[in-house]
Design a protein around this motif. Structure first.
Motif, PDB file in Angstrom:
ATOM      1  N   GLY A   1      43.517   3.877  35.816  1.00 55.37           N
ATOM      2  CA  GLY A   1      42.315   3.082  36.004  1.00 55.37           C
ATOM      3  C   GLY A   1      42.444   1.628  35.613  1.00 55.37           C
ATOM      4  O   GLY A   1      41.504   0.852  35.799  1.00 55.37           O
ATOM      5  N   GLU A   2      43.611   1.221  35.109  1.00 54.98           N
ATOM      6  CA  GLU A   2      43.797  -0.167  34.663  1.00 54.98           C
ATOM      7  C   GLU A   2      44.496  -0.984  35.749  1.00 54.98           C
ATOM      8  O   GLU A   2      45.587  -0.638  36.186  1.00 54.98           O
ATOM      9  CB  GLU A   2      44.640  -0.200  33.376  1.00 54.98           C
ATOM     10  N   TRP A   3      43.855  -2.091  36.162  1.00 54.58           N
ATOM     11  CA  TRP A   3      44.374  -2.924  37.245  1.00 54.58           C
ATOM     12  C   TRP A   3      44.892  -4.276  36.765  1.00 54.58           C
ATOM     13  O   TRP A   3      45.441  -5.044  37.552  1.00 54.58           O
ATOM     14  CB  TRP A   3      43.299  -3.132  38.309  1.00 54.58           C
ATOM     15  N   HIS A   4      44.720  -4.601  35.507  1.00 56.76           N
ATOM     16  CA  HIS A   4      45.159  -5.888  34.971  1.00 56.76           C
ATOM     17  C   HIS A   4      46.582  -5.732  34.424  1.00 56.76           C
ATOM     18  O   HIS A   4      46.791  -5.065  33.410  1.00 56.76           O
ATOM     19  CB  HIS A   4      44.216  -6.363  33.872  1.00 56.76           C
ATOM     20  N   GLU A   5      47.542  -6.346  35.090  1.00 61.13           N
ATOM     21  CA  GLU A   5      48.947  -6.113  34.752  1.00 61.13           C
ATOM     22  C   GLU A   5      49.680  -7.359  34.256  1.00 61.13           C
ATOM     23  O   GLU A   5      50.898  -7.320  34.056  1.00 61.13           O
ATOM     24  CB  GLU A   5      49.681  -5.563  35.973  1.00 61.13           C
ATOM     25  N   GLY A   6      48.963  -8.476  34.051  1.00 62.60           N
ATOM     26  CA  GLY A   6      49.643  -9.723  33.709  1.00 62.60           C
ATOM     27  C   GLY A   6      50.546  -9.617  32.506  1.00 62.60           C
ATOM     28  O   GLY A   6      51.728  -9.995  32.542  1.00 62.60           O
ATOM     29  N   SER A   7      50.024  -9.106  31.385  1.00 62.86           N
ATOM     30  CA  SER A   7      50.828  -9.025  30.168  1.00 62.86           C
ATOM     31  C   SER A   7      51.967  -8.030  30.322  1.00 62.86           C
ATOM     32  O   SER A   7      53.060  -8.227  29.758  1.00 62.86           O
ATOM     33  CB  SER A   7      49.950  -8.647  28.971  1.00 62.86           C
ATOM     34  N   LEU A   8      51.754  -6.954  31.089  1.00 65.06           N
ATOM     35  CA  LEU A   8      52.818  -5.979  31.319  1.00 65.06           C
ATOM     36  C   LEU A   8      53.953  -6.598  32.126  1.00 65.06           C
ATOM     37  O   LEU A   8      55.138  -6.398  31.823  1.00 65.06           O
ATOM     38  CB  LEU A   8      52.254  -4.767  32.054  1.00 65.06           C
TER      39      LEU A   8
ATOM     40  N   GLU B   1      59.890  12.634  33.694  1.00 72.27           N
ATOM     41  CA  GLU B   1      60.756  13.814  33.647  1.00 72.27           C
ATOM     42  C   GLU B   1      62.013  13.604  34.483  1.00 72.27           C
ATOM     43  O   GLU B   1      63.111  14.045  34.117  1.00 72.27           O
ATOM     44  CB  GLU B   1      59.983  15.028  34.166  1.00 72.27           C
ATOM     45  N   LYS B   2      61.889  12.877  35.584  1.00 76.96           N
ATOM     46  CA  LYS B   2      63.032  12.655  36.462  1.00 76.96           C
ATOM     47  C   LYS B   2      64.047  11.693  35.876  1.00 76.96           C
ATOM     48  O   LYS B   2      65.255  11.940  35.932  1.00 76.96           O
ATOM     49  CB  LYS B   2      62.540  12.112  37.819  1.00 76.96           C
ATOM     50  N   ILE B   3      63.557  10.559  35.348  1.00 73.96           N
ATOM     51  CA  ILE B   3      64.525   9.518  34.963  1.00 73.96           C
ATOM     52  C   ILE B   3      64.840   9.498  33.474  1.00 73.96           C
ATOM     53  O   ILE B   3      65.786   8.827  33.052  1.00 73.96           O
ATOM     54  CB  ILE B   3      64.049   8.125  35.408  1.00 73.96           C
ATOM     55  N   GLN B   4      64.078  10.228  32.665  1.00 74.62           N
ATOM     56  CA  GLN B   4      64.356  10.324  31.229  1.00 74.62           C
ATOM     57  C   GLN B   4      64.527   8.945  30.570  1.00 74.62           C
ATOM     58  O   GLN B   4      65.601   8.613  30.054  1.00 74.62           O
ATOM     59  CB  GLN B   4      65.605  11.166  30.998  1.00 74.62           C
ATOM     60  N   PRO B   5      63.501   8.112  30.568  1.00 67.17           N
ATOM     61  CA  PRO B   5      63.617   6.773  29.968  1.00 67.17           C
ATOM     62  C   PRO B   5      63.748   6.842  28.455  1.00 67.17           C
ATOM     63  O   PRO B   5      63.398   7.852  27.833  1.00 67.17           O
ATOM     64  CB  PRO B   5      62.303   6.103  30.368  1.00 67.17           C
ATOM     65  N   GLN B   6      64.249   5.759  27.874  1.00 60.22           N
ATOM     66  CA  GLN B   6      64.318   5.727  26.420  1.00 60.22           C
ATOM     67  C   GLN B   6      63.000   5.294  25.794  1.00 60.22           C
ATOM     68  O   GLN B   6      62.657   5.702  24.684  1.00 60.22           O
ATOM     69  CB  GLN B   6      65.443   4.805  25.954  1.00 60.22           C
ATOM     70  N   VAL B   7      62.226   4.464  26.519  1.00 60.21           N
ATOM     71  CA  VAL B   7      60.936   3.995  26.015  1.00 60.21           C
ATOM     72  C   VAL B   7      59.930   3.971  27.163  1.00 60.21           C
ATOM     73  O   VAL B   7      60.281   3.635  28.299  1.00 60.21           O
ATOM     74  CB  VAL B   7      61.033   2.574  25.400  1.00 60.21           C
ATOM     75  N   LEU B   8      58.687   4.322  26.845  1.00 56.00           N
ATOM     76  CA  LEU B   8      57.579   4.219  27.783  1.00 56.00           C
ATOM     77  C   LEU B   8      56.557   3.252  27.193  1.00 56.00           C
ATOM     78  O   LEU B   8      56.106   3.438  26.053  1.00 56.00           O
ATOM     79  CB  LEU B   8      56.941   5.588  28.012  1.00 56.00           C
ATOM     80  N   VAL B   9      56.225   2.205  27.936  1.00 52.20           N
ATOM     81  CA  VAL B   9      55.244   1.218  27.497  1.00 52.20           C
ATOM     82  C   VAL B   9      53.988   1.364  28.347  1.00 52.20           C
ATOM     83  O   VAL B   9      54.059   1.268  29.579  1.00 52.20           O
ATOM     84  CB  VAL B   9      55.785  -0.224  27.617  1.00 52.20           C
ATOM     85  N   LEU B  10      52.840   1.587  27.692  1.00 49.67           N
ATOM     86  CA  LEU B  10      51.558   1.751  28.377  1.00 49.67           C
ATOM     87  C   LEU B  10      50.624   0.617  27.962  1.00 49.67           C
ATOM     88  O   LEU B  10      50.555   0.272  26.779  1.00 49.67           O
ATOM     89  CB  LEU B  10      50.922   3.094  28.017  1.00 49.67           C
ATOM     90  N   VAL B  11      49.917   0.055  28.920  1.00 50.89           N
ATOM     91  CA  VAL B  11      49.052  -1.095  28.642  1.00 50.89           C
ATOM     92  C   VAL B  11      47.634  -0.823  29.119  1.00 50.89           C
ATOM     93  O   VAL B  11      47.429  -0.281  30.207  1.00 50.89           O
ATOM     94  CB  VAL B  11      49.603  -2.371  29.327  1.00 50.89           C
ATOM     95  N   SER B  12      46.667  -1.223  28.275  1.00 53.76           N
ATOM     96  CA  SER B  12      45.240  -1.154  28.615  1.00 53.76           C
ATOM     97  C   SER B  12      44.572  -2.456  28.226  1.00 53.76           C
ATOM     98  O   SER B  12      44.728  -2.925  27.098  1.00 53.76           O
ATOM     99  CB  SER B  12      44.547  -0.005  27.880  1.00 53.76           C
TER     100      SER B  12
END
Length: 315
Positions: free
Chosen positions: A203-210, A241-252
């Motif tokens: 539901g978050e559409w503001h991606e500037g900082s990301l 699950e597919k790419i197995q990242p080392q870090v996941l960053v979530l922004v709101s």
């Protein structure tokens, strides 16, 4: 030929269309000069194989154009600018010009104000010129943090206060977003390690900082999987699950979407603490009590502290 070793020290981020807009030299002429004189020779290429040019290339092209307007042939102008480049003189060859441009175009109030005015006036050609001049002297990282970040914030405030319309805000913010996306895909070769996934909350559409964070990570050689706006948790879980990242960053950025982030453990499976789940965004600055509701590592109240915290984790 122009000193290509010297030119390659600048960042190659402009496509040939942008070079034409910023110099006034037609694309056909640029191709002819490359065939005859070996310049401009692209300093890099996009993943799709399209030529990219640096701010230094643009400065040299402008100088060649000036020499031609003064009466030189194209060949004479290329040789003259080559000599100036080899001697380390500013591309225009005018005493004091480099210092004046340094005062005008880096992350100074003057440079910021000029770019803001160009965007508010819908003058994207002028904005291209200003960014090209900035990139002759300062890095994309500095522009991202000290020019684009504050400008995105100012655009949002101007819209909220009714000083600009929705189309005004969209035109300017999308212009800046396109530049960030270009830098995101034109960074140095990524390290051989699992990627960092960057995603906006459902539901978050503001991606500037990301986007800014993605550019800064990518410029340091970290592999980035940028997912952008409004990523539903079921789809994100499958991707992780597919790419197995080392870090996941979530922004709101909004309170509502920040509360959505509290639901991520229902979808994202961690194995031995991987991926490390982190989060940030304006919502947590305005409503710090929300930080306690979201499991994971809070990256801080701004892009720079978030980058530093991620660097500590990655090291």
């Amino acid at each position: 030929m122009i000193n290509q070793a010297h030119t390659s020290m600048a960042e190659a981020i402009f496509n040939i269309g942008a070079v034409t807009r910023m110099t006034g030299i037609p694309i056909t002429t640029l191709h002819a000069w490359e065939r005859r004189y070996g310049f401009p020779h692209s300093s890099g290429r996009t993943p799709g194989g399209h030529r990219l040019y640096s701010g230094k290339d643009i400065a040299l092209l402008r100088s060649i154009k000036e020499q031609i307007e003064l009466g030189m042939t194209a060949r004479q102008a290329v040789l003259a600018v080559q000599k100036m480049d080899l001697e380390g003189r500013p591309p225009t060859g005018q005493p004091g010009e480099s210092q004046r441009r340094t005062e005008q175009t880096p992350t100074s109030p003057a440079g910021y104000t000029q770019l803001a005015e160009a965007l508010f006036q819908h003058d994207l050609t002028r904005a291209d010129q200003l960014l090209g001049e900035m990139l002759t002297f300062i890095s994309p990282e500095e522009i991202t943090l000290n020019i684009i970040g504050p400008l995105l914030a100012e655009l949002g405030e101007a819209w909220e206060q009714g000083r600009i319309t929705v189309p005004d805000e969209h035109l300017a913010s999308n212009y800046l977003r396109q530049r960030l996306l270009m830098w995101l895909v034109s960074g140095p070769p990524p390290r051989s390690t699992k990627p960092i996934v960057l995603a906006c909350a459902p539901g978050e559409w503001h991606e500037g900082s990301l986007l800014m964070l993605g550019v800064l990570l990518r410029r340091q050689g970290w592999p980035v999987a940028y997912l952008g706006q409004n990523v539903p948790f079921p789809d994100l879980a499958e991707f992780v699950e597919k790419i197995q990242p080392q870090v996941l960053v979530l922004v709101s950025m909004l309170e509502e979407t920040a509360r959505n982030l509290a639901e991520w453990p229902k979808w994202i499976r961690q194995v031995a603490g991987k991926p490390l789940v982190t989060f940030a965004g304006r919502a947590f600055v305005i409503h710090p009590e929300l930080i306690e509701l979201v499991p994971g590592t809070y990256l801080g109240d701004a892009v720079q502290p978030g980058l530093e915290k991620l660097q500590e984790v990655l090291r």
